[in-house]
Structure formats: structure tokens, C-alpha cells
Design a protein around this motif. Structure first.
Motif, PDB file in Angstrom:
ATOM      1  N   SER A 107       0.937  -1.136  -0.051  1.00 19.46           N
ATOM      2  CA  SER A 107       0.065   0.113  -0.095  1.00 19.46           C
ATOM      3  C   SER A 107       0.750   1.206   0.174  1.00 19.46           C
ATOM      4  N   GLY A 108       0.761   2.156  -1.009  1.00 21.22           N
ATOM      5  CA  GLY A 108       1.283   3.379  -0.810  1.00 21.22           C
ATOM      6  C   GLY A 108       2.651   3.491  -1.438  1.00 21.22           C
ATOM      7  N   SER A 109       3.033   2.390  -1.959  1.00 21.48           N
ATOM      8  CA  SER A 109       4.500   2.430  -2.349  1.00 21.48           C
ATOM      9  C   SER A 109       4.709   2.583  -3.962  1.00 21.48           C
ATOM     10  N   ILE A 110       5.806   2.884  -4.367  1.00 18.51           N
ATOM     11  CA  ILE A 110       6.047   3.035  -5.985  1.00 18.51           C
ATOM     12  C   ILE A 110       5.880   1.586  -6.699  1.00 18.51           C
ATOM     13  N   SER A 111       6.073   0.706  -5.903  1.00 19.18           N
ATOM     14  CA  SER A 111       5.783  -0.530  -6.565  1.00 19.18           C
ATOM     15  C   SER A 111       4.427  -0.915  -6.783  1.00 19.18           C
ATOM     16  N   GLN A 112       3.700  -0.476  -5.999  1.00 17.80           N
ATOM     17  CA  GLN A 112       2.250  -0.364  -5.987  1.00 17.80           C
ATOM     18  C   GLN A 112       1.537   0.276  -7.273  1.00 17.80           C
ATOM     19  N   THR A 113       2.309   1.428  -7.545  1.00 19.57           N
ATOM     20  CA  THR A 113       1.847   2.093  -8.944  1.00 19.57           C
ATOM     21  C   THR A 113       2.467   1.265 -10.036  1.00 19.57           C
ATOM     22  N   ALA A 114       3.498   0.491  -9.903  1.00 20.02           N
ATOM     23  CA  ALA A 114       3.991  -0.355 -11.009  1.00 20.02           C
ATOM     24  C   ALA A 114       3.271  -1.532 -11.168  1.00 20.02           C
ATOM     25  N   ALA A 115       2.447  -1.858 -10.233  1.00 24.06           N
ATOM     26  CA  ALA A 115       1.541  -3.041 -10.364  1.00 24.06           C
ATOM     27  C   ALA A 115       0.226  -2.679 -10.823  1.00 24.06           C
ATOM     28  N   ASN A 116      -0.190  -1.398 -10.597  1.00 23.80           N
ATOM     29  CA  ASN A 116      -1.313  -0.983 -11.293  1.00 23.80           C
ATOM     30  C   ASN A 116      -1.380  -0.842 -12.747  1.00 23.80           C
ATOM     31  N   VAL A 117      -0.097  -0.385 -12.976  1.00 26.04           N
ATOM     32  CA  VAL A 117       0.218  -0.225 -14.656  1.00 26.04           C
ATOM     33  C   VAL A 117       0.067  -1.808 -15.186  1.00 26.04           C
ATOM     34  N   PHE A 118       0.858  -2.471 -14.538  1.00 21.76           N
ATOM     35  CA  PHE A 118       1.065  -3.886 -15.183  1.00 21.76           C
ATOM     36  C   PHE A 118      -0.371  -4.647 -15.066  1.00 21.76           C
ATOM     37  N   ALA A 119      -1.163  -4.270 -13.928  1.00 18.51           N
ATOM     38  CA  ALA A 119      -2.321  -5.088 -13.983  1.00 18.51           C
ATOM     39  C   ALA A 119      -3.373  -4.428 -15.129  1.00 18.51           C
ATOM     40  N   GLN A 120      -3.236  -3.280 -15.391  1.00 19.48           N
ATOM     41  CA  GLN A 120      -3.940  -2.812 -16.768  1.00 19.48           C
ATOM     42  C   GLN A 120      -3.844  -3.592 -17.828  1.00 19.48           C
ATOM     43  N   ALA A 121      -2.269  -3.858 -18.114  1.00  9.72           N
ATOM     44  CA  ALA A 121      -1.812  -4.434 -19.274  1.00  9.72           C
ATOM     45  C   ALA A 121      -2.281  -5.804 -19.315  1.00  9.72           C
ATOM     46  N   LEU A 122      -2.403  -6.587 -17.982  1.00  6.23           N
ATOM     47  CA  LEU A 122      -2.672  -8.025 -17.821  1.00  6.23           C
ATOM     48  C   LEU A 122      -4.205  -8.264 -18.528  1.00  6.23           C
ATOM     49  N   LYS A 123      -5.102  -7.171 -17.871  1.00  3.01           N
ATOM     50  CA  LYS A 123      -6.392  -7.266 -18.147  1.00  3.01           C
ATOM     51  C   LYS A 123      -6.517  -7.100 -19.755  1.00  3.01           C
ATOM     52  N   GLU A 124      -6.099  -6.118 -20.378  1.00  2.00           N
ATOM     53  CA  GLU A 124      -6.281  -5.868 -21.791  1.00  2.00           C
ATOM     54  C   GLU A 124      -5.920  -7.024 -22.654  1.00  2.00           C
ATOM     55  N   ALA A 125      -5.081  -7.812 -22.068  1.00  2.22           N
ATOM     56  CA  ALA A 125      -4.375  -9.084 -22.658  1.00  2.22           C
ATOM     57  C   ALA A 125      -5.365 -10.234 -22.442  1.00  2.22           C
ATOM     58  N   GLY A 126      -6.443 -10.134 -21.461  1.00  4.57           N
ATOM     59  CA  GLY A 126      -7.093 -11.171 -21.262  1.00  4.57           C
ATOM     60  C   GLY A 126      -7.075 -12.003 -19.864  1.00  4.57           C
ATOM     61  N   PHE A 127      -6.028 -11.433 -19.200  1.00  2.00           N
ATOM     62  CA  PHE A 127      -6.152 -12.192 -17.648  1.00  2.00           C
ATOM     63  C   PHE A 127      -7.134 -11.546 -16.878  1.00  2.00           C
ATOM     64  N   THR A 128      -7.418 -12.323 -15.783  1.00  2.00           N
ATOM     65  CA  THR A 128      -8.369 -11.919 -14.657  1.00  2.00           C
ATOM     66  C   THR A 128      -7.486 -11.697 -13.455  1.00  2.00           C
ATOM     67  N   VAL A 129      -7.483 -10.502 -13.100  1.00  2.00           N
ATOM     68  CA  VAL A 129      -6.553  -9.800 -11.961  1.00  2.00           C
ATOM     69  C   VAL A 129      -7.248  -9.448 -10.908  1.00  2.00           C
ATOM     70  N   ASP A 130      -6.582 -10.212  -9.752  1.00  2.00           N
ATOM     71  CA  ASP A 130      -7.169  -9.788  -8.294  1.00  2.00           C
ATOM     72  C   ASP A 130      -6.113  -8.997  -7.598  1.00  2.00           C
ATOM     73  N   GLU A 131      -6.213  -7.687  -7.466  1.00  2.00           N
ATOM     74  CA  GLU A 131      -4.812  -7.002  -6.855  1.00  2.00           C
ATOM     75  C   GLU A 131      -5.374  -6.753  -5.386  1.00  2.00           C
ATOM     76  N   GLN A 132      -4.480  -7.326  -4.447  1.00  2.00           N
ATOM     77  CA  GLN A 132      -4.619  -7.197  -3.132  1.00  2.00           C
ATOM     78  C   GLN A 132      -3.386  -6.435  -2.476  1.00  2.00           C
ATOM     79  N   VAL A 133      -4.070  -5.390  -1.623  1.00  2.00           N
ATOM     80  CA  VAL A 133      -3.327  -4.532  -1.029  1.00  2.00           C
ATOM     81  C   VAL A 133      -2.835  -4.642   0.288  1.00  2.00           C
ATOM     82  N   MET A 134      -1.751  -4.444   0.929  1.00  2.00           N
ATOM     83  CA  MET A 134      -1.306  -4.991   2.119  1.00  2.00           C
ATOM     84  C   MET A 134       0.124  -3.974   2.570  1.00  2.00           C
TER      85      MET A 134
END
Length: 527
Positions: free
Chosen positions: A383-410
Motif C-alpha cells: 500500500s502506498g509504495s511506488i511498487s504498487q503503482t508499477a503493479a497498477n500499470v501492469f495489472a491494466q496491461a494484464l487485463k487488456e491481454a485477457g487475464f483476470t487480475v485480483d489486486e490485493q493491497v497490504m
């Protein structure tokens, strides 16, 4: 980044039990950082795991370098130099090494550091570390010969022996008293006694709030000047207070107001304001002191147990977009680096890197031809880290490619607990010191190939090549082997690089002697 926050709470409860009188958690008394001899620090995260052999977490390593000491240590130029060792000898055939400890080494409780302590520490550390296991495999015996002398007898020559003993990569081979090492190999060290320049004050530890390291008056530093992790380590302040401030904005405001003296990681959107703040200095870094961002994949279960699904991911990492989303200024970023061993580093290479090309359409078509049928990609985010931002961008690309993504923040402590399980997670984002990624010998995800290490990636060719790399006699041969290993790594996909960058630290100008390093180092600092 995997399971649930009870894991972290359990860790904190266990840690709090170490503190003397650790029942209550009184509010932290306000201490002005101007108090003579005290530095108030905000590091990357809270120190949750204190046993230095049981985690690769950088925060535990930072804690360790102040509390414990090492037999050898790395200088700024990469040279491995004696630290606790006064002298060492190698037999003509390279099979017997003799080490003599320097005079004046004492544990924090006043007991002398002995060769038997060092032998016990090495025996406990070796099975827990990739390079340690490599050394263990060629070791015939490690024995104390006197109070200050011990030997390592080898089955065959091992040219990297000193490099292994002085490596800065976690878990670091810190020396601990033999008496605090549990008989149970699976148990953690719970009595924190070191011989380093600072001592852990268990009675003043408030989990979730602060930790105090006091100057060790018994420490006898080496005579040489300090040089990265080597040389003399002179503690010039009475104590270090490690404050827990999970929010970057709060930490930056405290630094600007003079309420804390040092913040390890500053948010990029706060740099301009802090550059104008009176009494604040920024530390930008380059070369091996930059960071490498990675997505670590779980090969043991879930969608990425299928190697064909893993290969799709190379087309979904857009380093430029990730850097922009994080807000990393161009002067601190190096986007487009697809070398496992860092760019602008001795082993930089593009061997095998052709798949690292952002192309969502190509990824979508590749995914359609795999076994993937919509299983959730469980992404653990801090939560709140720059790696979370990196994950958010990657998650969007995963979804666009057809993956189901479950982002869990901790928080990061929970990630450390959850990643230890083979089930329940698919990947987590992280970034690591360049020092930890510049070679197949210390790269977390390559050196741990086919080992019991979170992610559990395995290609049997890599450990054999890493062993050959360790024995290589020339830099030309090392580069050739590093290239060969990277080609296989691109097939295996143990991790995906999301960018190379520097993240400036901020400190009050009253701090003098602060060493320029991506490792927070506070010996030699005066106020």
C-alpha cells in the motif's frame, strides 16, 4: 503480498515478545532530533524480522549491518576486504584457508567474539543462502583452532570464498554468538546480541512505532577510513531512533519540519518542494546504487505454473509507462533496461532479450494459445509504495491481454509472510538495490534457481552455469556465461524487470559524514 494480515500481526507479536516488559505500547515520547547525539530516521519500512538469516528483506540487512559485523566486507569499488578478520592464509593447493580474528572484538554483552562463534554462525548461515550452499557443497570442514583462529578446509578450490564471506546480499553472513543460535534449524534467533557499532535496545522497541539502536562503546573499529561496507565504522552519535512512518507524505513533512533527520525514500512528487526546504539535502545515486524493479512470479501454483503463460508477460511490461506513472524524473530513471544484471554495470547484456517488447495484441494472441482459462492472477501490492503503482500499470496491461487480475493491497511485512507459501499468490512487485542484482551469483531470482525460495523457479541448467560462473577465471568468460544464463532466464521467466532508477534519500544538513550509498549507513555520521 500474499495472504492475510494475520501473518504480519503474528510477526509483530513475536517481535514484541522480545522486548523487555513488552506488554504495553505507550505512546512515543516526543524527542527533538536536535537532542545531542540522537538521529531520528525513517527507513524504507519497519524492521519486522530481526533474525538476519531468515529473510532477504533489505530492511533486515540494514538493521544487521549496524548491529552485527562480518568477516569480510565490500568496498565501493567492489573489492572484498577484511573486516572482523585480521589476517588470512591459503594453502598452496587452495584447499585450506586459515582465518585469524582481529583483537578487541566483543559482543554487546562484553563477552569476547571467538572463532567458535564464527564457525557456528557460518554453519547456520550457509544452508540458508544460495552462495552459502555453493560454499557448503565444496566444504570438507569448518573448525575453530583456537580462540581467535578457525579454518575452512575445501574438497576442491573455490576461488570465490572471500567474495562469499564478504557478500553484501541478503541473507548476509553476519557473525552471531554461538549461544543465541537455536538448536532447531527452523527456529528464529530471538536474542539480538551483536558486535557491531550499534546495539539493539530491546526494552525500547515499540512494534509499529519505533526502534532504538544505541552506540556500542565496546566496538573497536578498523583503522582504515570507511569505504562503503568496509573499513572503520565509528559510531559518532549516541543513538539511532528508527521511526515507523508508512506514509511518504508524512515522512517528507517531518523531514522538512526538522522532526526527523533522515528519510530513506522520498516520493518523487515531493522532490521539488524538498529541494527548496531550508536545511534539507537530497542524495541522488547512480551505477550500482540505482535500483532494479521486478515482478516476482510464483512458479509453484496458479496461472504462472505454466511456462507458456509466463512467456506472454514479456509483452506486457511497459517500463516507460511505469516510470511515468510513478513520477520518476528523467534524471533518475533508465527505462528500457532489459538486462537481468542491470544497465551501466559490468555484465550488462541484451542476450535473449528479444521477447521483452511491449505488444498487448501479441500477448493476447499468445495467451489464447495457452492453457489459461481465466484463473485469477493474485497480485500482492504494498500500500502506498511506488511498487504498487508499477503493479497498477501492469495489472491494466494484464487485463487488456485477457487475464483476470485480483489486486490485493497490504503492507510489506504481510507480503513477506504470504510469499513464503506456495499457494494463494501469483506475483508481487518489488525493487532491489543494484548491488543485489549485478551478477548471477547474487541476483535474488537467478542465484536461487531450483532452491526453496519464494517463487520456486527452476531450470536445472542455471545452477550448473552459475557454478561455472563462480569458477570462471576471466571477465570475458564471466560475460559469456552471464549471457548464456540470461538467455535461459528469458525462457524461464523467474521475474520481469519493470525499470531501473534511483530514488533519492533526504536528510537534514546538520548530519555530517553521511556515506553516499543505497544502503542506509549511519556510522561516521556526526551532528
Amino acid at each position: 503480498m500474499l495472504k492475510q494480515d494475520p501473518g504480519r500481526r503474528a510477526l509483530l507479536r513475536a517481535g514484541a515478545a522480545l522486548a523487555a516488559g513488552g506488554a504495553a505500547r505507550p505512546a512515543l515520547a516526543q524527542r527533538a532530533p536536535q537532542e545531542a547525539g540522537t538521529l531520528t530516521l525513517v527507513l524504507e519500512s519497519e524492521v519486522v524480522i530481526l533474525d538476519p538469516y531468515t529473510t532477504t528483506a533489505a530492511i533486515t540487512r540494514t538493521f544487521g549491518y549496524h548491529v552485527w559485523d562480518t568477516l569480510f566486507a565490500m568496498a565501493e569499488n567492489g573489492e572484498i576486504r577484511p573486516q572482523m578478520v585480521r589476517s588470512h592464509e591459503r594453502s598452496p593447493d587452495g584447499l585450506l584457508w586459515t582465518f585469524t580474528l582481529r583483537d578487541g572484538l566483543l559482543w554487546h554483552d562484553g563477552a569476547p567474539v571467538t572463532a567458535a562463534d564464527c564457525v557456528a554462525s557460518l554453519r547456520r548461515w550457509m544452508p540458508r543462502d544460495p552462495l552459502g550452499r555453493m560454499l557448503q557443497a565444496v566444504t570438507a570442514s569448518i573448525e575453530p583452532r583456537s580462540a581467535a583462529v578457525f579454518t575452512i578446509a575445501l574438497k576442491e578450490p573455490f576461488p570465490l570464498l572471500l567474495d562469499v564471506l564478504g557478500k553484501p546480499n541478503a541473507p548476509v553472513p553476519f557473525m552471531l554468538p554461538a549461544r543465541v543460535l537455536p538448536a532447531d534449524p527452523g527456529a528464529r534467533v530471538t536474542e539480538i546480541v551483536g558486535s557491531g557499532p550499534f546495539a539493539f535496545r530491546a526494552a525500547e522497541w515499540r512494534a509499529g512505532d519505533r526502534m532504538v539502536l544505541a552506540r556500542n562503546p565496546l566496538y573497536v573499529p578498523r583503522e582504515e577510513p570507511p569505504d562503503f561496507l568496509a573499513g572503520g565504522k565509528r559510531a559518532k552519535v549516541e543513538s539511532l531512533v528508527l521511526r515507523v512512518m508508512p506514509d511518504d507524505g508524512t515522512a517528507a513533512s517531518a523531514l522538512s519540519a526538522g522532526e526527523v533527520d533522515y528519510v530513506q525514500y522520498l516520493a518523487f512528487d515531493q522532490l521539488q518542494r524538498l529541494e527548496r526546504a531550508r536545511g534539507v539535502e537530497l542524495m541522488g545515486l547512480s551505477g550500482i546504487h540505482m535500483f532494479q524493479g521486478n515482478f516476482r512470479l510464483n512458479h509453484a501454483s496458479g496461472p504462472f505454473a505454466d511456462p507458456e503463460v509466463r512467456k506472454v508477460l514479456w509483452h506486457l511490461v511497459d517500463q516507460s509507462s511505469i516510470m511515468q506513472a510513478i513520477g520518476i524524473p528523467a534524471r533518475f530513471a533508465k527505462p528500457g533496461c532489459n538486462s537481468f544484471w542491470m544497465c551501466d554495470a559490468p555484465l550488462e547484456t541484451r542476450a535473449g532479450a528479444e521477447p521483452a517488447r511491449y505488444d498487448v495484441a501479441a500477448a493476447r494472441e499468445m495467451l489464447r494459445r495457452t492453457s489459461y482459462r481465466g484463473e485469477p492472477v493474485v497480485m500482492l501490492e504494498v500500500s502506498g509504495s511506488i511498487s504498487q503503482t508499477a503493479a497498477n500499470v501492469f495489472a491494466q496491461a494484464l487485463k487488456e491481454a485477457g487475464f483476470t487480475v485480483d489486486e490485493q493491497v497490504m503492507d510489506w511485512g504481510t507480503v513477506l509472510a504470504r510469499r513464503a507459501n506456495k499457494q494463494g499468490w501469483s506475483l508481487f512487485p518489488v525493487y532491489s538495490n543494484g548491488v543485489d542484482m549485478v551478477s548471477p551469483l547474487n541476483h535474488f531470482y537467478i542465484a536461487s534457481t531450483c532452491a526453496d525460495y519464494p517463487g520456486w523457479s527452476c531450470d536445472a541448467r542455471i545452477p550448473t552455469l552459475v557454478e561455472r560462473f563462480a569458477k570462471a577465471g576471466t571477465m570475458e568468460e564471466k560475460r559469456r556465461l552471464a549471457d548464456e544464463i540470461q538467455v535461459i532466464a528469458y525462457e524461464l521467466v523467474p521475474n520481469l524487470m519493470w525499470g531501473q532508477f534511483s530514488r533519492p534519500a533526504g536528510y537534514r544538513s546538520r548530519m555530517k559524514g553521511l556515506l553516499r550509498s543505497s544502503f542506509p549507513i549511519f556510522w561516521e555520521v556526526s551532528v
